[in-house]
Every structure is written in C-alpha cells, then in structure tokens.
Design a protein around this motif. Structure first.
Motif, PDB file in Angstrom:
ATOM      1  N   THR A  44      14.928  12.698 -19.841  1.00 51.56           N
ATOM      2  CA  THR A  44      15.951  12.472 -20.843  1.00 51.56           C
ATOM      3  C   THR A  44      16.590  13.817 -21.158  1.00 51.56           C
ATOM      4  OG1 THR A  44      14.695  10.653 -21.771  1.00 51.56           O
ATOM      5  CG2 THR A  44      16.368  11.623 -23.168  1.00 51.56           C
ATOM      6  N   TYR A  45      17.894  13.854 -21.216  1.00 50.83           N
ATOM      7  CA  TYR A  45      18.554  15.126 -21.481  1.00 50.83           C
ATOM      8  C   TYR A  45      19.401  15.109 -22.751  1.00 50.83           C
ATOM      9  CZ  TYR A  45      22.341  12.817 -18.933  1.00 50.83           C
ATOM     10  OH  TYR A  45      23.283  11.922 -18.503  1.00 50.83           O
ATOM     11  N   THR A  46      19.275  14.026 -23.534  1.00 47.98           N
ATOM     12  CA  THR A  46      19.982  13.991 -24.812  1.00 47.98           C
ATOM     13  C   THR A  46      19.054  13.572 -25.940  1.00 47.98           C
ATOM     14  OG1 THR A  46      20.704  11.690 -24.544  1.00 47.98           O
ATOM     15  CG2 THR A  46      22.218  13.405 -23.755  1.00 47.98           C
ATOM     16  N   LEU A  47      19.434  13.969 -27.131  1.00 48.25           N
ATOM     17  CA  LEU A  47      18.826  13.509 -28.370  1.00 48.25           C
ATOM     18  C   LEU A  47      19.877  12.585 -28.971  1.00 48.25           C
ATOM     19  CD1 LEU A  47      17.849  17.061 -29.710  1.00 48.25           C
ATOM     20  CD2 LEU A  47      16.458  15.533 -28.287  1.00 48.25           C
ATOM     21  N   SER A  48      19.476  11.433 -29.492  1.00 48.61           N
ATOM     22  CA  SER A  48      20.518  10.516 -29.952  1.00 48.61           C
ATOM     23  C   SER A  48      20.101   9.701 -31.171  1.00 48.61           C
ATOM     24  CB  SER A  48      20.938   9.580 -28.828  1.00 48.61           C
ATOM     25  OG  SER A  48      19.891   8.718 -28.477  1.00 48.61           O
ATOM     26  N   CYS A  94      26.299  23.842 -27.359  1.00 50.64           N
ATOM     27  CA  CYS A  94      25.580  22.573 -27.312  1.00 50.64           C
ATOM     28  C   CYS A  94      26.602  21.449 -27.494  1.00 50.64           C
ATOM     29  CB  CYS A  94      24.549  22.483 -28.442  1.00 50.64           C
ATOM     30  SG  CYS A  94      23.184  23.641 -28.284  1.00 50.64           S
ATOM     31  N   GLU A 137      25.104  11.682 -29.616  1.00 58.26           N
ATOM     32  CA  GLU A 137      24.176  12.238 -28.630  1.00 58.26           C
ATOM     33  C   GLU A 137      24.406  13.734 -28.508  1.00 58.26           C
ATOM     34  OE1 GLU A 137      23.793   8.689 -25.423  1.00 58.26           O
ATOM     35  OE2 GLU A 137      25.745   9.665 -25.553  1.00 58.26           O
ATOM     36  N   ASP A 162      19.901  17.963 -25.170  1.00 53.08           N
ATOM     37  CA  ASP A 162      18.571  18.429 -25.565  1.00 53.08           C
ATOM     38  C   ASP A 162      18.432  19.883 -25.123  1.00 53.08           C
ATOM     39  OD1 ASP A 162      15.889  18.999 -25.973  1.00 53.08           O
ATOM     40  OD2 ASP A 162      15.197  17.081 -25.159  1.00 53.08           O
ATOM     41  N   GLN A 187      16.022  21.615 -24.697  1.00 51.95           N
ATOM     42  CA  GLN A 187      14.894  21.827 -23.777  1.00 51.95           C
ATOM     43  C   GLN A 187      15.355  21.809 -22.315  1.00 51.95           C
ATOM     44  OE1 GLN A 187      12.005  22.918 -24.841  1.00 51.95           O
ATOM     45  NE2 GLN A 187      12.745  22.709 -26.930  1.00 51.95           N
ATOM     46  N   THR A 188      16.541  21.291 -22.072  1.00 47.20           N
ATOM     47  CA  THR A 188      17.109  21.331 -20.721  1.00 47.20           C
ATOM     48  C   THR A 188      17.236  22.778 -20.258  1.00 47.20           C
ATOM     49  OG1 THR A 188      18.329  19.322 -21.211  1.00 47.20           O
ATOM     50  CG2 THR A 188      19.082  20.583 -19.326  1.00 47.20           C
ATOM     51  N   ALA A 192      16.527  22.742 -30.883  1.00 46.80           N
ATOM     52  CA  ALA A 192      16.096  21.338 -30.836  1.00 46.80           C
ATOM     53  C   ALA A 192      15.669  20.861 -32.217  1.00 46.80           C
ATOM     54  CB  ALA A 192      14.968  21.158 -29.821  1.00 46.80           C
ATOM     55  N   HIS A 238      17.511  17.845 -34.116  1.00 45.84           N
ATOM     56  CA  HIS A 238      16.735  16.687 -34.572  1.00 45.84           C
ATOM     57  C   HIS A 238      16.985  16.437 -36.067  1.00 45.84           C
ATOM     58  CE1 HIS A 238      14.312  15.311 -31.193  1.00 45.84           C
ATOM     59  NE2 HIS A 238      14.064  16.558 -30.870  1.00 45.84           N
TER      60      HIS A 238
END
Length: 135
Positions: free
Chosen positions: A2-6, A83, A99, A102, A104-105, A123, A127
């Motif tokens: 997963t490359y997004t936070l949503s 970002c 979205e 992330d 962390q990518t 991150a 969040h």
C-alpha cells in the motif's frame, strides 16, 4: 504494498477540500501546489474526460522542516517531494476520499537513517491530519 494513507468524509466537495487544507496546516504542512485535475482534463481532453474523473484535486503538501532534513540527508529525495495529497470524489458520489502518499515509500527507496526518521515523523503527521478529517 500500500502506498497511500486514506480516509473518506461525508462533506460537500468544497468543504472537504477546505478541511483537508486546514488539517494539513494544523500538522505543519503548507500547500506548495494545487492541481485541479478535473479542470485540466476538461481543458485538454474535453468534458467527457472531466466528468469521468469527477472532482479531483492534487495538493502538493510540504512541511519545510521535514523536507529540509530529508534533502540534507539525501539530496535526491527531492524527486519524491512534496507529499501529494489527493482529494477526490467520483461523479455522483456523496463521499470524498482523501489519500496521501505514505512517506514510508521513501524508506523503501533510501537507506539513509535520517530519511527513515523524517518519513516516520511525516507519516505520524499525515495520520493525524487524516484522523482529524474523520472526526
């Protein structure tokens, strides 16, 4: 991977976009760029393409202190900044999806310990911004 936070929110489009900007600002992110994808598609590809994408804006969010630390640790990391945060709502939809990339990518692409520290901080902030939107 997963490359997004949503998150999703049930607000009118303009309010969802404004609240996203506010939530990012509260976490120290400024908006460097704003791309209205719908308008761009309409101008370049026509009304059908614009209708297909719906309301879609890309915010280039940057926390200057974090960006400075990341670039100092690894100058090439600038290619991954700012970002990107997408605020989108499909045609006829009643909810808006937000979205964010992330951070962390970046860690998967860099071996610099300082980049991991920056990614962890970014991150956490993203969040929190998304959680604030959901509450």
């Amino acid at each position: 991977m997963t490359y997004t936070l949503s998150t999703t929110i049930d607000l009118p489009w303009a309010e969802a976009l404004d609240r996203t900007r506010e939530a990012l600002s509260a976490q120290g992110f400024g908006i460097l760029t704003e791309i209205d994808v719908r308008s761009t598609f309409e101008a370049k590809l026509g009304a059908e393409a614009a209708d297909a994408v719906g309301d879609y804006t890309i915010l280039g969010a940057c926390n200057p202190a974090l960006a400075s630390r990341a670039i100092a640790a690894e100058p090439e990391i600038g290619a991954l900044l700012p970002c990107n945060v997408v605020v989108r709502r499909g045609k006829g939809a009643e909810i808006t999806t937000i979205e964010a990339i992330d951070p962390q990518t970046m860690v998967q692409l860099s071996s610099a310990p300082a980049v991991k520290e920056v990614a962890d901080d970014a991150a956490n902030r993203l969040h929190k911004a998304l959680a604030d939107l959901s509450s």
